[in-house]
Design a protein around this motif. Structure first.
Motif, short mmCIF file in Angstrom:
data_model
loop_
_atom_site.label_atom_id
_atom_site.label_comp_id
_atom_site.label_asym_id
_atom_site.label_seq_id
_atom_site.Cartn_x
_atom_site.Cartn_y
_atom_site.Cartn_z
N GLN A 162 47.12 49.00 42.52
CA GLN A 162 48.19 49.98 42.33
C GLN A 162 49.25 49.39 41.41
O GLN A 162 49.83 48.34 41.69
N ARG A 163 49.48 50.08 40.29
CA ARG A 163 50.47 49.62 39.33
C ARG A 163 51.87 49.96 39.81
O ARG A 163 52.07 50.66 40.82
N ALA A 164 52.86 49.45 39.08
CA ALA A 164 54.25 49.65 39.49
C ALA A 164 54.64 51.12 39.47
O ALA A 164 55.51 51.56 40.24
N ASN A 165 54.03 51.92 38.60
CA ASN A 165 54.37 53.35 38.52
C ASN A 165 53.60 54.18 39.53
O ASN A 165 53.66 55.42 39.49
N GLY A 166 52.85 53.54 40.43
CA GLY A 166 52.12 54.27 41.45
C GLY A 166 50.69 54.62 41.08
O GLY A 166 49.94 55.13 41.92
N GLU A 167 50.28 54.37 39.85
CA GLU A 167 48.93 54.69 39.42
C GLU A 167 47.93 53.73 40.07
O GLU A 167 48.15 52.52 40.11
N VAL A 168 46.85 54.28 40.59
CA VAL A 168 45.81 53.49 41.25
C VAL A 168 44.63 53.33 40.29
O VAL A 168 44.12 54.32 39.76
N ILE A 169 44.21 52.10 40.08
CA ILE A 169 43.11 51.79 39.17
C ILE A 169 41.97 51.20 39.99
O ILE A 169 42.17 50.27 40.78
N ALA A 170 40.79 51.76 39.83
CA ALA A 170 39.61 51.23 40.52
C ALA A 170 39.10 49.99 39.79
O ALA A 170 39.05 49.96 38.56
N LEU A 171 38.73 48.98 40.55
CA LEU A 171 38.27 47.71 40.00
C LEU A 171 36.88 47.40 40.52
O LEU A 171 36.52 47.78 41.64
N LEU A 172 36.11 46.71 39.69
CA LEU A 172 34.78 46.23 40.08
C LEU A 172 34.82 44.71 39.99
O LEU A 172 34.98 44.14 38.91
N VAL A 173 34.69 44.05 41.13
CA VAL A 173 34.74 42.60 41.19
C VAL A 173 33.32 42.06 41.07
O VAL A 173 32.44 42.40 41.87
N VAL A 174 33.10 41.24 40.05
CA VAL A 174 31.79 40.65 39.78
C VAL A 174 31.78 39.25 40.37
O VAL A 174 32.62 38.41 40.02
N ALA A 175 30.82 38.99 41.25
CA ALA A 175 30.75 37.69 41.92
C ALA A 175 30.38 36.61 40.93
O ALA A 175 29.74 36.87 39.90
N PRO A 176 30.77 35.35 41.19
CA PRO A 176 30.41 34.24 40.28
C PRO A 176 28.91 34.16 40.10
O PRO A 176 28.14 34.24 41.05
N SER A 177 28.49 34.01 38.84
CA SER A 177 27.06 33.95 38.54
C SER A 177 26.79 32.76 37.63
O SER A 177 26.94 31.62 38.03
N LYS A 178 26.45 33.04 36.37
CA LYS A 178 26.03 31.98 35.45
C LYS A 178 27.15 30.98 35.20
O LYS A 178 26.94 29.77 35.21
N SER A 179 28.36 31.49 34.92
CA SER A 179 29.48 30.60 34.59
C SER A 179 30.30 30.20 35.82
O SER A 179 31.33 29.56 35.67
N ASP A 180 29.84 30.61 37.04
CA ASP A 180 30.55 30.27 38.27
C ASP A 180 32.02 30.70 38.18
O ASP A 180 32.92 29.96 38.56
N ARG A 181 32.22 31.92 37.68
CA ARG A 181 33.58 32.41 37.47
C ARG A 181 33.64 33.88 37.87
O ARG A 181 32.96 34.72 37.29
N GLU A 182 34.42 34.18 38.89
CA GLU A 182 34.59 35.56 39.31
C GLU A 182 35.48 36.30 38.32
O GLU A 182 36.44 35.73 37.79
N ARG A 183 35.17 37.54 38.06
CA ARG A 183 35.98 38.34 37.14
C ARG A 183 36.10 39.76 37.66
O ARG A 183 35.30 40.21 38.49
N VAL A 184 37.10 40.46 37.15
CA VAL A 184 37.42 41.81 37.58
C VAL A 184 37.34 42.73 36.38
O VAL A 184 37.91 42.44 35.33
N ILE A 185 36.63 43.86 36.53
CA ILE A 185 36.46 44.84 35.45
C ILE A 185 37.12 46.14 35.87
O ILE A 185 36.72 46.73 36.89
#
Length: 459
Positions: A162-185
């Protein structure tokens, strides 16, 4: 390398095992060139598949829509009855298995017989296969995730912000894989629609089933998780494997190749969608470091290798560069030239005429070689002056004999250098004299004008 680094930090247990790299340097010679060839082949693969991606997306979507509509039409028809759907006749099958599983809330048996081809179709199976093929393509092309990351997505991967203006953004969390690094899309509306359809399919009769997954790389079974990509195979429910995704996309490409010549002997892989996603991001103005964060790359050079540059992109960016440079230049530089400036400009070309030909130095620049024209690379020798070059060579040879007799070693070295330049100029002039006949430059001609020119040439 690990043992060497450990030996530097803690010498006692590791120093006796430390050894130099067993790969000699000459084995790595040419590796950079091979990497460039690989990058060029990957870029060409992206350029070849980029215009075909919309056709593949439309194909899997149309196939899923057709299978879903036919299933819904057959569901409302009693067993044994005939019906028409989109101008084609079908008959709902009324066998023992159909009657037994007719009211099954989890996996009903809905089979129809095509009255034109007499083919029996299992609509529930067809609709499920078409749905998952559509889901594979949509999630891969809209996220750019790796295929192993795709099958590891779970219900817990869906988050919101939820942003400061109240807007809600859906996120897809990708689990650590090849680079052992979690990221959010951040999910777009189209991607959120696909993920919501997957979740809805799993939660019709309850929560998403918890299943263990076997990791082929780690050779271990994971904890039971609510995986998004799971299917019922007979009586067993399993997590989708990477080979299943690859095979499904390959079958769609083969089916398209029967009607579309562009798909013959051509297939998409899950990693092709990743490269197309990276190319689309960067070529449409997204900063490359943001693209690297979305792709999970630790190094920007890795992301650059994923991006294929198209000819129109080069032209567009270069034209924009020229426009920006013109805007930054002083406006007085674009004024009309005065008479004095034009006279000075014309005088420059008059001064470029020398004994042996013409000087090619740019306008407004002095002579850098103090008029030693034979040694100057800017001298363009006129082929008519070849006899004069022979005279100069004879004179230089006489001077060289005299210098040898007197022992002037410095003079001999200078004369030898001048003779070398003189021979190069003579070779250039000889090549010009050997070019004879008419040379076709490929410039388009008006038919009448070309005919008149040929007639004049013949006369």
């Amino acid at each position: 390398m690990d043992i060497q680094s450990w030996a530097l930090e803690e010498a006692e247990p590791w120093r006796r095992w430390a050894a130099p790299c067993p790969i000699p340097p000459h084995d790595l010679r040419g590796f950079a060139e091979r990497r460039r060839r690989i990058t060029e082949r990957m870029a060409e693969r992206v350029r070849q598949r980029q215009p075909l991606l919309p056709r593949l997306v439309a194909h899997v979507e149309e196939r899923y829509t057709a299978a879903r509509d036919l299933l819904e039409a057959a569901r409302s028809v009693p067993l044994g009855d005939r019906f028409t759907h989109q101008g084609r006749g079908y008959e709902r099958m009324d066998k023992r298995d159909d009657r037994r599983h007719h009211d099954d809330p989890f996996r009903p048996s809905i089979r129809v017989r095509d009255l034109q081809t007499e083919e029996v179709r299992h609509l529930v199976v067809e609709e499920e296969v078409a749905f998952w093929e559509w889901a594979y393509v949509e999630v891969l092309r809209q996220t750019g995730i790796r295929v192993e990351e795709l099958v590891e997505l779970t219900h817990l991967s869906i988050r919101q912000y939820q942003r400061a203006n109240g807007e809600v953004i859906a996120l897809l969390v990708v689990a650590p894989s090849k680079s052992d690094r979690e990221r959010v899309i951040p999910m777009s509306a189209e991607l959120f629609h696909v993920v919501a359809m997957i979740v809805r399919r799993h939660t019709v009769h309850g929560p998403v089933a918890l299943l263990p997954r076997y990791d082929g790389h780690e050779r271990t079974w994971g904890e039971p998780m609510p995986y998004l990509f799971q299917r019922q195979i007979g009586t067993v429910r399993k997590v989708t494997s990477t080979g299943t995704v690859l095979g499904a996309i390959r079958r769609r490409c083969e089916a398209l190749g029967e009607t579309d010549p562009a798909f013959r002997n051509l297939s998409f892989t899950p990693h092709d969608f990743r490269r197309l996603f990276a190319t689309d991001l960067v070529n449409n103005g997204l900063p490359i470091h943001i693209g690297a964060a979305l792709l999970g790359h630790m190094n920007l050079q890795t992301t650059r290798g994923y991006v294929a540059v198209f000819n129109e992109d080069i032209t567009r960016h270069y034209q924009e560069f020229l426009a920006r440079r013109r805007d930054l230049r002083p406006s007085e530089e674009y004024r009309a030239a005065t008479t004095e400036e034009m006279n000075e400009f014309e005088e420059h070309f008059d001064k470029r005429k020398v004994e042996l030909g013409s000087c090619g130095r740019p306008y407004g620049t002095p002579c850098q070689h103090e008029h030693a024209c034979i040694r100057c690379p800017m001298l363009h020798v006129n082929p008519k002056m070849l006899p004069r070059l022979q005279e100069l060579e004879d004179d230089l040879l006489q001077r060289r004999q005299h210098a040898i007799a007197e022992g002037w070693l410095g003079e001999i070295e200078g004369i030898d250098l001048t003779l070398r330049f003189l021979n190069e100029k003579r070779d250039q002039a000889d090549r010009l004299t050997r070019v004879t006949g008419e040379v076709e430059l490929g410039i388009p001609w008006v038919r009448d004008s070309r005919a008149n020119a040929k007639q004049q040439h013949a006369n």
